[in-house]
Write a protein that holds these residues in place. Structure first.
Motif, PDB file in Angstrom:
ATOM      1  N   VAL B 287     -42.639  27.908  10.525  1.00  0.00           N
ATOM      2  CA  VAL B 287     -41.878  28.777  11.228  1.00  0.00           C
ATOM      3  C   VAL B 287     -41.143  28.197  12.455  1.00  0.00           C
ATOM      4  O   VAL B 287     -39.973  28.270  12.764  1.00  0.00           O
ATOM      5  CB  VAL B 287     -42.817  30.038  11.549  1.00  0.00           C
ATOM      6  CG1 VAL B 287     -41.940  30.847  12.585  1.00  0.00           C
ATOM      7  CG2 VAL B 287     -43.174  30.759  10.317  1.00  0.00           C
ATOM      8  N   ILE B 288     -41.952  27.301  13.348  1.00  0.00           N
ATOM      9  CA  ILE B 288     -41.176  26.576  14.516  1.00  0.00           C
ATOM     10  C   ILE B 288     -40.275  25.737  14.249  1.00  0.00           C
ATOM     11  O   ILE B 288     -39.110  26.045  14.663  1.00  0.00           O
ATOM     12  CB  ILE B 288     -42.233  25.960  15.494  1.00  0.00           C
ATOM     13  CG1 ILE B 288     -43.382  26.970  15.856  1.00  0.00           C
ATOM     14  CG2 ILE B 288     -41.502  25.221  16.822  1.00  0.00           C
ATOM     15  CD1 ILE B 288     -44.580  26.329  16.670  1.00  0.00           C
ATOM     16  N   MET B 289     -40.507  25.297  12.961  1.00  0.00           N
ATOM     17  CA  MET B 289     -39.294  24.116  12.658  1.00  0.00           C
ATOM     18  C   MET B 289     -38.108  24.864  12.041  1.00  0.00           C
ATOM     19  O   MET B 289     -36.939  24.370  12.392  1.00  0.00           O
ATOM     20  CB  MET B 289     -39.903  23.181  11.711  1.00  0.00           C
ATOM     21  CG  MET B 289     -41.086  21.932  12.208  1.00  0.00           C
ATOM     22  SD  MET B 289     -40.492  21.485  13.779  1.00  0.00           S
ATOM     23  CE  MET B 289     -39.105  20.444  13.779  1.00  0.00           C
ATOM     24  N   ILE B 290     -38.351  25.995  11.501  1.00  0.00           N
ATOM     25  CA  ILE B 290     -37.215  26.808  10.796  1.00  0.00           C
ATOM     26  C   ILE B 290     -36.307  27.378  12.116  1.00  0.00           C
ATOM     27  O   ILE B 290     -35.109  27.104  12.080  1.00  0.00           O
ATOM     28  CB  ILE B 290     -37.701  27.540   9.964  1.00  0.00           C
ATOM     29  CG1 ILE B 290     -38.190  27.116   8.625  1.00  0.00           C
ATOM     30  CG2 ILE B 290     -36.450  28.736   9.577  1.00  0.00           C
ATOM     31  CD1 ILE B 290     -38.765  28.159   7.836  1.00  0.00           C
ATOM     32  N   PHE B 291     -37.005  27.959  13.063  1.00  0.00           N
ATOM     33  CA  PHE B 291     -36.254  28.478  13.996  1.00  0.00           C
ATOM     34  C   PHE B 291     -35.871  27.417  15.258  1.00  0.00           C
ATOM     35  O   PHE B 291     -34.786  27.733  15.925  1.00  0.00           O
ATOM     36  CB  PHE B 291     -36.771  29.758  14.698  1.00  0.00           C
ATOM     37  CG  PHE B 291     -37.085  30.670  13.795  1.00  0.00           C
ATOM     38  CD1 PHE B 291     -35.962  31.649  13.532  1.00  0.00           C
ATOM     39  CD2 PHE B 291     -38.261  31.070  13.048  1.00  0.00           C
ATOM     40  CE1 PHE B 291     -35.952  32.554  12.772  1.00  0.00           C
ATOM     41  CE2 PHE B 291     -38.196  31.842  12.150  1.00  0.00           C
ATOM     42  CZ  PHE B 291     -37.108  32.936  11.992  1.00  0.00           C
ATOM     43  N   ARG B 292     -36.541  26.433  15.392  1.00  0.00           N
ATOM     44  CA  ARG B 292     -36.255  25.478  16.352  1.00  0.00           C
ATOM     45  C   ARG B 292     -36.068  23.976  15.604  1.00  0.00           C
ATOM     46  O   ARG B 292     -36.870  23.178  15.733  1.00  0.00           O
ATOM     47  CB  ARG B 292     -37.119  25.432  17.583  1.00  0.00           C
ATOM     48  CG  ARG B 292     -37.186  26.490  18.293  1.00  0.00           C
ATOM     49  CD  ARG B 292     -35.957  26.852  19.182  1.00  0.00           C
ATOM     50  NE  ARG B 292     -35.911  25.480  20.080  1.00  0.00           N
ATOM     51  CZ  ARG B 292     -34.772  25.621  21.140  1.00  0.00           C
ATOM     52  NH1 ARG B 292     -33.878  26.472  21.167  1.00  0.00           N
ATOM     53  NH2 ARG B 292     -34.643  24.610  21.644  1.00  0.00           N
ATOM     54  N   PRO B 293     -35.073  23.990  14.756  1.00  0.00           N
ATOM     55  CA  PRO B 293     -34.981  22.431  13.872  1.00  0.00           C
ATOM     56  C   PRO B 293     -34.860  21.294  14.877  1.00  0.00           C
ATOM     57  O   PRO B 293     -35.546  20.159  14.471  1.00  0.00           O
ATOM     58  CB  PRO B 293     -33.780  22.705  13.115  1.00  0.00           C
ATOM     59  CG  PRO B 293     -32.957  23.575  13.545  1.00  0.00           C
ATOM     60  CD  PRO B 293     -34.013  24.740  14.417  1.00  0.00           C
ATOM     61  N   GLU B 294     -34.455  21.486  16.190  1.00  0.00           N
ATOM     62  CA  GLU B 294     -34.212  20.274  17.063  1.00  0.00           C
ATOM     63  C   GLU B 294     -35.444  20.174  17.828  1.00  0.00           C
ATOM     64  O   GLU B 294     -35.526  19.212  18.772  1.00  0.00           O
ATOM     65  CB  GLU B 294     -33.002  20.499  17.823  1.00  0.00           C
ATOM     66  CG  GLU B 294     -33.150  21.379  19.107  1.00  0.00           C
ATOM     67  CD  GLU B 294     -32.918  22.877  18.628  1.00  0.00           C
ATOM     68  OE1 GLU B 294     -33.351  23.326  17.327  1.00  0.00           O
ATOM     69  OE2 GLU B 294     -32.276  23.858  19.264  1.00  0.00           O
TER      70      GLU B 294
END
Lengths: 395, 336
Positions: B287-294
């Motif tokens: 979920v974190i990577m989806i919303f904060r891909p950077e």
């Protein structure tokens, strides 16, 4: 670069998630979890590898222990107190084991910890057990140096299984007396400490018993073709082969050895224990003997009662050695708490050290006060035409 | 106010306060053995993540071998501190571990870093495996697969000094001329070369320094968790460290620190849910990577006093990174 990284990470995460799944197939009934709170419970920690690379051992042992705890609680508990299990997952990681052992000892205030299943996991909490005076007991950590390190006894470390070297010693005696072997060859898995320990002990005992070891050869885990080394061994004269290792390779070794015309008995340790062995070796699985902790075909009423209860609880599955060892370990801990002067770590430890004639599914044992190892018999299991033909206690 | 005094006030005081607060909490028994172990893991992960970020985030070299450096540091510290009692053996071990890891990093980096693209990832992956297998087979020194028990030497004082020291040293390196070269290599290797940056030298420097602190992190781990075995330093450990770096943000030191703390806390809070813990943990990361891909911090730095100056200079680089160079686009195609 960045997007590639995100993909890689996503991939790694799904792997982690899968590893997580494999460890969570076990029923999640923490025995005694609903027991009345307050002073009428005894807290016991259950610290096992429920996920990660040795999850199959940890989960099996944890399930065995939970079943034992339910039985004890159903029978009224220990000294009128119900056993309350506090369970955590070590992820098969030793740092996690150290952290969680600290949590169990200092925050949950358990009187004893059962687990982890492997020697590495146990070693990660030896210092904590001495600092906090909480005994730790494993049902399957077999490394020789676990309870006695550099000649010094680890006072709070116990186990309910025999050690690696004992298996090698027992099989050497069995080969000499029951299989009438005079000459042996050893083929060992050098990538495993366990296999090396067994091989060394076999070698020592077999020679001490008047036999000769004609050759010692090696293989490594994940190897699939053993023809070269087996052909080399075939040139030797021998009455028995000792091949300690794990079932993935052993199934293939047995099959290839029989195909090459090696007819001498093949012997080994508890790494043979798996339904996969028979699948891999097929009908070549004949004249094969190994030492084990327990046998599901044992007719002892205690064992049959355990198997029946286990099948009832876990969808008709046949309990393996790890289940039986987990079950015995919980019973052993409960028995020690019952005999202890008070339900504190130090008193329970003293009671464990004094254990005499504890009778469990995997045999009856005394605890050796000098080494904290159980003094118990091994079960020899023999196969003929892919089926179990021999089950006997031997020491 | 002279700059040195201001530096001490703005950066030294908050750090000293952090040190004293934790020391007080340990003294009061609020941080018990369990929380101390969690804190230890956070510190070790910070050192490992920050040093990998130097290699992967700041220099743009994708390394999958950090667990290998960690293993060298852990074993060197273990063997030396077991042989020589007291702080001399412990500190000597940590130093030797770092230096040995740096040496191996230098030897591996020198030939492979001349290449572009993902060769380094494969080479470092191989290196970490070789190191692990060597430790399995060096029975007489490392006790093989059975593992080694280490004298427990680390406490909060050492963790504080080593963690803060590592972060400051790496930060200062990045702000030096060599560090700027490294960042230039990440942004565009050809452009960097055209203005006279010795790209191989910059890459090898970063890699060697990253390896040194990787080894130091391993030594810290061994000295606190007192039991090490070769399996601990497998491929998945490298991935664990990479996850922290990517989650925090490639090219953000404060991001790595925040991610190391956050992941340890998430993992700790989930311990109560034994059966579904790993699923929840992985799900949270996805979920974190989806919303904060950077990553949590992107390539920005948190403008705490500690990182204030670095923070002010970062945005220019962040924009440059938003438009990747041609060579990088090429690299992407290869990687798939």
């Amino acid at each position: 670069m960045k997007r590639t990284l995100s993909w890689l990470v996503a991939g790694a995460l799904s792997l982690t998630a899968l590893a997580g799944c494999s460890g969570t197939t076990a029923p999640s009934s923490a025995a005694g979890g609903g027991a009345a709170a307050g002073g009428d419970t005894v807290k016991v920690g259950l610290l096992f590898e429920l996920t990660g690379n040795v999850a199959s051992y940890g989960t099996a042992e944890a399930n065995g222990a939970k079943m034992a705890a339910e039985e004890i609680n159903a029978a009224g508990g220990v000294n009128g107190k119900k056993i309350q299990l506090v369970e955590y997952d070590t992820k098969s990681d030793t740092a996690e084991t150290t952290t969680l052992a600290a949590k169990l000892m200092t925050q949950d205030k358990v009187v004893a910890i059962i687990g982890p299943a492997t020697s590495g996991g146990m070693k990660a909490q030896i210092q904590l057990s001495a600092q906090n005076k909480v005994p730790i007991v494993s049902g399957s950590a077999t490394a020789d140096d676990l309870t006695v390190t550099n000649g010094k006894l680890n006072e709070y470390v116990f186990r309910t299984c025999f050690v690696d070297s004992y298996q090698g010693t027992v099989m050497a005696k069995y080969a000499a007396s029951k299989l009438n072997a005079k000459t042996a060859v050893i083929l060992k898995d050098t990538s495993s400490d366990y296999a090396k320990g067994l091989a060394d002990a076999f070698d020592k005992q077999f020679k001490a018993g008047g036999g000769t070891v004609a050759a010692t050869e090696a293989y490594t885990a994940k190897q699939t073709d053993f023809n070269a080394v087996l052909t080399k061994l075939k040139g030797q004269q021998f009455d028995v082969m000792y091949v300690p290792g794990y079932y993935e390779e052993l199934g293939l070794i047995i099959k290839q050895a029989r195909a090459l015309g090696i007819t001498a008995p093949i012997t080994g340790g508890d790494g043979y224990e798996s339904p996969k062995l028979a699948e891999l070796a097929g009908s070549a699985l004949t004249d094969v003997y190994y030492t084990n902790h327990y046998s599901a075909t044992d007719t002892d009423p205690k064992v049959t009662a355990f198997i029946d209860a286990f099948k009832k609880k876990y969808n008709n599955a046949t309990p393996e050695a790890f289940h039986a060892l987990g079950y015995d370990t919980m019973k052993f801990v409960a028995d020690s708490i019952k005999r202890a002067k008070s339900a504190t770590g130090a008193d329970v430890k003293a009671a464990m050290t004094e254990t005499k004639g504890f009778s469990g599914v995997t045999g009856t044992f005394d605890v050796d006060p000098a080494t904290h190892n159980p003094i118990k018999q091994a079960t020899i299991i023999g196969y003929k035409d892919g089926k179990i033909s021999v089950t006997e206690k031997f020491s | 106010m002279p700059p040195i005094v201001r530096t001490l006030l703005t950066r030294g005081v908050p750090l000293l306060a952090l040190y004293l607060v934790v020391l007080g909490l340990i003294g009061a028994g609020i941080i018990d053995a369990y929380w101390m172990a969690t804190l230890a893991l956070i510190c070790v992960n910070i050192v490992l993540a920050v040093s990998l970020n130097l290699i992967t985030g700041f220099t743009g070299q994708f390394s999958l071998g950090h667990a290998g450096f960690m293993a060298i540091g852990a074993y060197a510290t273990a063997i030396i501190s077991n042989a020589v009692a007291g702080p001399a053996g412990f500190l000597g071990g940590l130093l030797a571990g770092g230096v040995l890891a740096a040496l191996v990093g230098f030897l591996i980096g020198l030939p492979t870093l001349r290449l572009r693209g993902d060769y380094l990832a494969i080479a470092t992956l191989g290196m970490a495996e070789i190191i692990r297998v060597v430790f399995v087979n060096l029975d007489s020194v490392t006790n093989g697969a059975a593992g080694l028990t280490v004298t427990q030497n680390m406490d909060w004082n050492w963790f504080f000094v080593l963690t803060v020291g590592s972060v400051i040293l790496i930060r200062n390196y990045l702000r030096s001329r060599q560090g700027r070269d490294a960042i230039a290599v990440r942004e565009d290797e050809i452009a960097a070369e055209s203005i006279g940056v010795d790209t191989t030298r910059a890459k090898v420097m970063s890699f060697t320094i990253g390896a040194f602190f990787g080894g130091l992190g391993g030594g810290m781990y061994a000295s606190y968790f007192y039991f090490i075995k070769p399996d601990l330093f497998g491929f998945l450990k490298s991935i664990d460290i990479l996850v922290i770096v990517v989650l925090g943000g490639l090219g953000s030191l404060s991001g790595s620190i925040i991610a190391a703390i956050l992941l340890a806390l998430i993992s700790t809070l989930l311990q109560g849910f034994t059966e579904i813990r790993m699923i929840l943990y992985a799900l949270l990361l996805v979920v974190i990577m989806i919303f904060r891909p950077e990553g949590l911090m992107g390539s920005r730095e948190l403008s705490l006093n500690v990182f204030s100056r670095l923070g002010r200079r970062r945005p220019a680089l962040a924009t440059a990174q938003a438009a990747p160079g041609a060579s990088e686009a090429q690299g992407k195609g290869d990687e798939r």
